[in-house]
Structure formats: structure tokens, C-alpha cells
Design a protein around this motif. Structure first.
Motif, PDB file in Angstrom:
ATOM      1  N   PRO A  27       0.805  -1.227   0.000  1.00  0.00           N
ATOM      2  CA  PRO A  27       0.000   0.000   0.000  1.00  0.00           C
ATOM      3  C   PRO A  27       0.836   1.274   0.000  1.00  0.00           C
ATOM      4  O   PRO A  27       0.524   2.230  -0.726  1.00  0.00           O
ATOM      5  CB  PRO A  27      -0.831  -0.132   1.281  1.00  0.00           C
ATOM      6  CG  PRO A  27      -0.977  -1.605   1.475  1.00  0.00           C
ATOM      7  CD  PRO A  27       0.321  -2.192   1.020  1.00  0.00           C
ATOM      8  N   GLY A  28       1.899   1.311   0.783  1.00  0.00           N
ATOM      9  CA  GLY A  28       2.736   2.505   0.826  1.00  0.00           C
ATOM     10  C   GLY A  28       3.439   2.782  -0.483  1.00  0.00           C
ATOM     11  O   GLY A  28       3.622   3.940  -0.876  1.00  0.00           O
ATOM     12  N   VAL A  29       3.828   1.730  -1.189  1.00  0.00           N
ATOM     13  CA  VAL A  29       4.501   1.890  -2.480  1.00  0.00           C
ATOM     14  C   VAL A  29       3.508   2.377  -3.537  1.00  0.00           C
ATOM     15  O   VAL A  29       3.831   3.249  -4.355  1.00  0.00           O
ATOM     16  CB  VAL A  29       5.168   0.570  -2.914  1.00  0.00           C
ATOM     17  CG1 VAL A  29       5.729   0.677  -4.320  1.00  0.00           C
ATOM     18  CG2 VAL A  29       6.272   0.187  -1.929  1.00  0.00           C
ATOM     19  N   ARG A  30       2.283   1.824  -3.528  1.00  0.00           N
ATOM     20  CA  ARG A  30       1.268   2.297  -4.478  1.00  0.00           C
ATOM     21  C   ARG A  30       0.956   3.776  -4.237  1.00  0.00           C
ATOM     22  O   ARG A  30       0.805   4.555  -5.176  1.00  0.00           O
ATOM     23  CB  ARG A  30      -0.007   1.467  -4.347  1.00  0.00           C
ATOM     24  CG  ARG A  30       0.139   0.038  -4.844  1.00  0.00           C
ATOM     25  CD  ARG A  30      -1.189  -0.705  -4.843  1.00  0.00           C
ATOM     26  NE  ARG A  30      -2.080  -0.177  -5.871  1.00  0.00           N
ATOM     27  CZ  ARG A  30      -3.230   0.429  -5.604  1.00  0.00           C
ATOM     28  NH1 ARG A  30      -3.620   0.629  -4.350  1.00  0.00           N
ATOM     29  NH2 ARG A  30      -3.997   0.863  -6.593  1.00  0.00           N
ATOM     30  N   ALA A  31       0.847   4.151  -2.957  1.00  0.00           N
ATOM     31  CA  ALA A  31       0.586   5.555  -2.637  1.00  0.00           C
ATOM     32  C   ALA A  31       1.732   6.435  -3.124  1.00  0.00           C
ATOM     33  O   ALA A  31       1.508   7.514  -3.696  1.00  0.00           O
ATOM     34  CB  ALA A  31       0.386   5.719  -1.131  1.00  0.00           C
ATOM     35  N   ALA A  32       2.968   5.988  -2.925  1.00  0.00           N
ATOM     36  CA  ALA A  32       4.131   6.759  -3.378  1.00  0.00           C
ATOM     37  C   ALA A  32       4.159   6.862  -4.899  1.00  0.00           C
ATOM     38  O   ALA A  32       4.556   7.893  -5.451  1.00  0.00           O
ATOM     39  CB  ALA A  32       5.417   6.114  -2.864  1.00  0.00           C
TER      40      ALA A  32
END
Length: 253
Positions: free
Chosen positions: A176-181
Motif C-alpha cells: 500500500p505505501g509503495v502504491r501511494a508513493a
């Protein structure tokens, strides 16, 4: 008539202070004009400064805000499940599916026929294999992610940066954090264009964005910012409708 008036009353004489009053009026009028210009100059300067500070070509509001909204949605998504599952409809006719476990085992299916993937990773970036562990190790900071992805691209393929980042949104099991980034990094790329509201082939509503590809064509993505899901992808020659992209406990049959 003017001659008769002059004969009766003589030539009119200005008052003793007439010239002074006229000069004061002229001076006051000039001063007001200067002051009005002085009031306009700071506003013009502020507008020019704002114009110069805006990076040219970035998707402006509401496009940028839509990408940031999608980033917030992506950050709050869950990644529970046994299989990463992607189901797509190609060019409106051919249906494919992919299942990948966290250990890297993978299966594909086309028109319902399931095949085990062997010999290579089911994921790639700019033609290079990308393992599940490499995807999980990507940074969740937009600037760091942009640098890492750029370093992973083959030499001379800088024009693929936006495409590579977009692939982290739906074709790969990005945390999730990578998709948001990835969404936030795309919001800062000058080549990304906001095209406005759009619907995919199945009538699902979203927002359309496009960016150039090294081939000279442009890829257009329709995303749903509320769910952060990519709904469709089209590059002028091929189209992909994303039917499913997420984690599930239901594997290939």
C-alpha cells in the motif's frame, strides 16, 4: 454673441488664484494615476511569481488533487490474502488472469485454461524481470521511489519512467505505501496530463490521465480515485480492461 458680451462686460479675467487651482487639479489627477499603478504593480508581481513557481506541464487542479486522493486511498488499502490476482480483458475480447503467491509461485489463465509459470518472474519492468521480493522492497517515499525506479530502467529509457511507475499501481503486488508513493510521484511528473472525467468500456466512472511512451504514442489510464484502482489502460494500439487487481485467498482452479 461673444462680441456683444465682451462689449457689455469686457474681457473676462481669471480669478487671482485660478491658475493655482487648475495646476493643483492637474497635479492631483497625475498623482492618483501614479498611485493606481503602484497598487497594480504588487499584484502583477505576485501573479508573475506564482506563474514562475508552477512547474510547467504538471497536471494542475483538479488533476493533481485526484492523484493525491488516489494516493490516500492506496495507503489505506489492505494487502491480506494468499494470492495476488489480476484479471484483464484485452482489446474487448481476450480474457487473461494471473495468480502469484508471496513465495513467487505463479499461474496464468487464458480463456479459462490455467498454466503454471516457470523459468522466469511473472513481473517485469521495462522488459526486465522483477521479483516479488524486489517489489516489496521498493521505498514508500515518492522521491526515493522515483529515483529507485529510474535506476532500474535500462539505459536510454528515461521516457519509460511514468509507465514504470504506473505499473506499480495495478500490474504488480505493490505494498500500500509503495502504491501511494507511485501515485504521488506521478502527480509530480511534468509529462503526465489530466484529461478529465471518463468512463471505461463497462461504464465505470473514473478520471483519465495520459503520458508519452518512447514509441511516440501515449498511454491513457482511467483510475477510480476513491478506490485507487486502475480501471483501464490504452496505448493507441492495445487496450486492457482491469476486471480484478488485488489480494485473494481463492487460487487458480
Amino acid at each position: 454673441m461673444d462680441e456683444l458680451i465682451r462689449e457689455l462686460y469686457g474681457k473676462p479675467q481669471p480669478g487671482p488664484h485660478a491658475q493655482t487651482r487648475v495646476w493643483r487639479r492637474v497635479t492631483a489627477r497625475r498623482r492618483r494615476r501614479r498611485l493606481s499603478w503602484l497598487a497594480v504593480v504588487p499584484a502583477l508581481a505576485a501573479a508573475l511569481a506564482l506563474f514562475l513557481l508552477i512547474p510547467r506541464g504538471q497536471p494542475m487542479e483538479p488533476g493533481r488533487q485526484i492523484l493525491l486522493t488516489a494516493a490516500t486511498s492506496a495507503a489505506s488499502a489492505t494487502s491480506r490474502g494468499t494470492y495476488w490476482h489480476v484479471k484483464k480483458l484485452h482489446d474487448g475480447a481476450r480474457e487473461t488472469e494471473l495468480w502469484v503467491t508471496r513465495q513467487g509461485r505463479a499461474w496464468t489463465a487464458e480463456q479459462g485454461r490455467v498454466t503454471r509459470v516457470t523459468g522466469r518472474s511473472p513481473f517485469s519492468m521495462a522488459g526486465r524481470d522483477l521479483t516479488y521480493d524486489q517489489i516489496q522492497a521498493l521505498p514508500a517515499d515518492p522521491g526515493e521511489l522515483r529515483e529507485r525506479v529510474a535506476a532500474m530502467l535500462p539505459a536510454g529509457s528515461e521516457g519509460l519512467l511514468a509507465d514504470a511507475l504506473s505499473g506499480l499501481l495495478w500490474t504488480k503486488p505493490s505494498p500500500p505505501g509503495v502504491r501511494a508513493a507511485a501515485y504521488r510521484a506521478l502527480a509530480d511528473l511534468p509529462e503526465v496530463r489530466y484529461l478529465g472525467p471518463a468512463t471505461d468500456e463497462r461504464g465505470r466512472a473514473g478520471s483519465a490521465f495520459s503520458f508519452g511512451l518512447p514509441s511516440g504514442s501515449r498511454r491513457t489510464l482511467i483510475i477510480d480515485p476513491g478506490t485507487s484502482q486502475v480501471l483501464s489502460s490504452e496505448d493507441g494500439t492495445r487496450s486492457e480492461l482491469v476486471l480484478v487487481a488485488g489480494w485473494t485467498d481463492e487460487g487458480p482452479r
